[in-house]
Write a protein that holds these residues in place. Sequence first.
Motif, PDB file in Angstrom:
ATOM      1  N   VAL A   1      41.785   4.665  39.538  1.00 50.59           N
ATOM      2  CA  VAL A   1      42.998   3.980  39.072  1.00 50.59           C
ATOM      3  C   VAL A   1      44.236   4.804  39.414  1.00 50.59           C
ATOM      4  O   VAL A   1      45.238   4.276  39.930  1.00 50.59           O
ATOM      5  CB  VAL A   1      42.920   3.725  37.556  1.00 50.59           C
ATOM      6  CG1 VAL A   1      44.253   3.184  37.040  1.00 50.59           C
ATOM      7  CG2 VAL A   1      41.800   2.752  37.239  1.00 50.59           C
ATOM      8  N   ILE A   2      44.192   6.102  39.151  1.00 55.53           N
ATOM      9  CA  ILE A   2      45.336   6.974  39.430  1.00 55.53           C
ATOM     10  C   ILE A   2      45.621   7.022  40.924  1.00 55.53           C
ATOM     11  O   ILE A   2      46.783   6.986  41.352  1.00 55.53           O
ATOM     12  CB  ILE A   2      45.056   8.391  38.875  1.00 55.53           C
ATOM     13  CG1 ILE A   2      45.022   8.364  37.353  1.00 55.53           C
ATOM     14  CG2 ILE A   2      46.123   9.382  39.366  1.00 55.53           C
ATOM     15  CD1 ILE A   2      44.583   9.677  36.734  1.00 55.53           C
ATOM     16  N   ASN A   3      44.571   7.078  41.724  1.00 55.19           N
ATOM     17  CA  ASN A   3      44.754   7.122  43.179  1.00 55.19           C
ATOM     18  C   ASN A   3      45.435   5.864  43.696  1.00 55.19           C
ATOM     19  O   ASN A   3      46.336   5.933  44.538  1.00 55.19           O
ATOM     20  CB  ASN A   3      43.399   7.325  43.858  1.00 55.19           C
ATOM     21  CG  ASN A   3      43.513   7.619  45.336  1.00 55.19           C
ATOM     22  OD1 ASN A   3      43.266   6.751  46.169  1.00 55.19           O
ATOM     23  ND2 ASN A   3      43.887   8.840  45.671  1.00 55.19           N
ATOM     24  N   ARG A   4      45.022   4.697  43.169  1.00 45.60           N
ATOM     25  CA  ARG A   4      45.667   3.443  43.578  1.00 45.60           C
ATOM     26  C   ARG A   4      47.137   3.420  43.173  1.00 45.60           C
ATOM     27  O   ARG A   4      48.005   2.990  43.955  1.00 45.60           O
ATOM     28  CB  ARG A   4      44.941   2.249  42.949  1.00 45.60           C
ATOM     29  CG  ARG A   4      43.544   2.005  43.481  1.00 45.60           C
ATOM     30  CD  ARG A   4      43.057   0.616  43.096  1.00 45.60           C
ATOM     31  NE  ARG A   4      41.616   0.496  43.236  1.00 45.60           N
ATOM     32  CZ  ARG A   4      40.755   0.547  42.240  1.00 45.60           C
ATOM     33  NH1 ARG A   4      41.197   0.722  41.001  1.00 45.60           N
ATOM     34  NH2 ARG A   4      39.461   0.426  42.442  1.00 45.60           N
ATOM     35  N   LEU A   5      47.427   3.860  41.959  1.00 45.04           N
ATOM     36  CA  LEU A   5      48.817   3.869  41.480  1.00 45.04           C
ATOM     37  C   LEU A   5      49.684   4.801  42.329  1.00 45.04           C
ATOM     38  O   LEU A   5      50.824   4.454  42.678  1.00 45.04           O
ATOM     39  CB  LEU A   5      48.854   4.291  40.010  1.00 45.04           C
ATOM     40  CG  LEU A   5      48.254   3.313  38.998  1.00 45.04           C
ATOM     41  CD1 LEU A   5      48.279   3.916  37.591  1.00 45.04           C
ATOM     42  CD2 LEU A   5      49.016   1.982  39.014  1.00 45.04           C
ATOM     43  N   ILE A   6      49.158   5.964  42.661  1.00 38.88           N
ATOM     44  CA  ILE A   6      49.917   6.917  43.477  1.00 38.88           C
ATOM     45  C   ILE A   6      50.175   6.342  44.865  1.00 38.88           C
ATOM     46  O   ILE A   6      51.275   6.468  45.413  1.00 38.88           O
ATOM     47  CB  ILE A   6      49.164   8.255  43.581  1.00 38.88           C
ATOM     48  CG1 ILE A   6      49.094   8.926  42.199  1.00 38.88           C
ATOM     49  CG2 ILE A   6      49.841   9.180  44.579  1.00 38.88           C
ATOM     50  CD1 ILE A   6      50.441   9.288  41.619  1.00 38.88           C
ATOM     51  N   ARG A   7      49.157   5.701  45.441  1.00 45.35           N
ATOM     52  CA  ARG A   7      49.338   5.081  46.761  1.00 45.35           C
ATOM     53  C   ARG A   7      50.439   4.005  46.723  1.00 45.35           C
ATOM     54  O   ARG A   7      51.293   3.953  47.603  1.00 45.35           O
ATOM     55  CB  ARG A   7      48.024   4.464  47.251  1.00 45.35           C
ATOM     56  CG  ARG A   7      47.032   5.456  47.855  1.00 45.35           C
ATOM     57  CD  ARG A   7      45.768   4.735  48.273  1.00 45.35           C
ATOM     58  NE  ARG A   7      44.811   5.626  48.888  1.00 45.35           N
ATOM     59  CZ  ARG A   7      44.692   5.829  50.196  1.00 45.35           C
ATOM     60  NH1 ARG A   7      45.497   5.200  51.024  1.00 45.35           N
ATOM     61  NH2 ARG A   7      43.786   6.649  50.682  1.00 45.35           N
ATOM     62  N   ARG A   8      50.379   3.151  45.699  1.00 43.84           N
ATOM     63  CA  ARG A   8      51.380   2.088  45.585  1.00 43.84           C
ATOM     64  C   ARG A   8      52.774   2.679  45.402  1.00 43.84           C
ATOM     65  O   ARG A   8      53.755   2.182  45.981  1.00 43.84           O
ATOM     66  CB  ARG A   8      51.037   1.173  44.426  1.00 43.84           C
ATOM     67  CG  ARG A   8      49.791   0.327  44.650  1.00 43.84           C
ATOM     68  CD  ARG A   8      49.425  -0.445  43.395  1.00 43.84           C
ATOM     69  NE  ARG A   8      48.187  -1.212  43.568  1.00 43.84           N
ATOM     70  CZ  ARG A   8      47.573  -1.851  42.580  1.00 43.84           C
ATOM     71  NH1 ARG A   8      48.105  -1.830  41.354  1.00 43.84           N
ATOM     72  NH2 ARG A   8      46.456  -2.511  42.817  1.00 43.84           N
TER      73      ARG A   8
END
Length: 270
Positions: A42-49
């Motif tokens: 979840v954190i990785n997706r948020l950082i990418r976005r």
Amino acid sequence: MNLNPEQLTGYANQFIQVLVDYSPKLISAFLILFVGLYFIRVINRLIRRLMVKRNLDPTLTRFLSDILLWALRILLFVSFISKLGIETSSFVAILGAMGLAVGLSLQGSLSNFAGGMLIIVFKPFRVGETIEAQGIIATVSEIQIFVTKLLTANNQTVFIPNGALSNGTIINYSMQGQRRADLTFAISYDADIKKAKDILENILKNNPNVLTNPAPEVFVKNLTTSSVEFAVRPWAKNENYGAVFSKTLEDCKIALDEAGIATQPYTIQK
């Protein structure tokens, strides 16, 4: 060794007792592992976005997100084995020693890695731009972490290590959006200089791909022992530069020949 039923029962009871005593740690450790993996995704997706919204370079976005992903996974693994009751100090020491050994054996790769980070962060060039570096003129096809991939005009793929690329001279032909072609025509002293200049200026005026701002220039560049050298300097957009260069060269030669003004050999530089 023969085991009687009473001994087997005793061992089974001890195993069950150890399992019961250890099960809270085991359950909590695996709970931390599975929940941690979920939140890492979840954190990785948020950082990418977030990085995409900030218009960061795609290569930098992918690299930073991968670094964050593995850093969080390592921290999670250390927490997991610590919850199981395994001593982590020796494990961390082993990781540090392994990192040092890998760093010493990959000094060249680390130099290319640092060069790739400098290129990605400071952006001396971008994908699609034409550059000259390490004696090669080509279009940037891909910027990777360790190497930069270039494509030459004759369709050859060139890989340049980022360490050498970031520490060398880079000429970016595309950054300003327009380029000037520097042409030189050498004519005889017997020729009419004013007439030759008018002919060259008309050639530039009649070429629709030659920019009017900045204005093209035609002037006497040099007086040699055998000829008068004219500098012809048209400006063009990057995508029209090659056509303007070759068209100006051809049209000027034809027009001077038709006017009876002989040109002399001269080395033309792009």
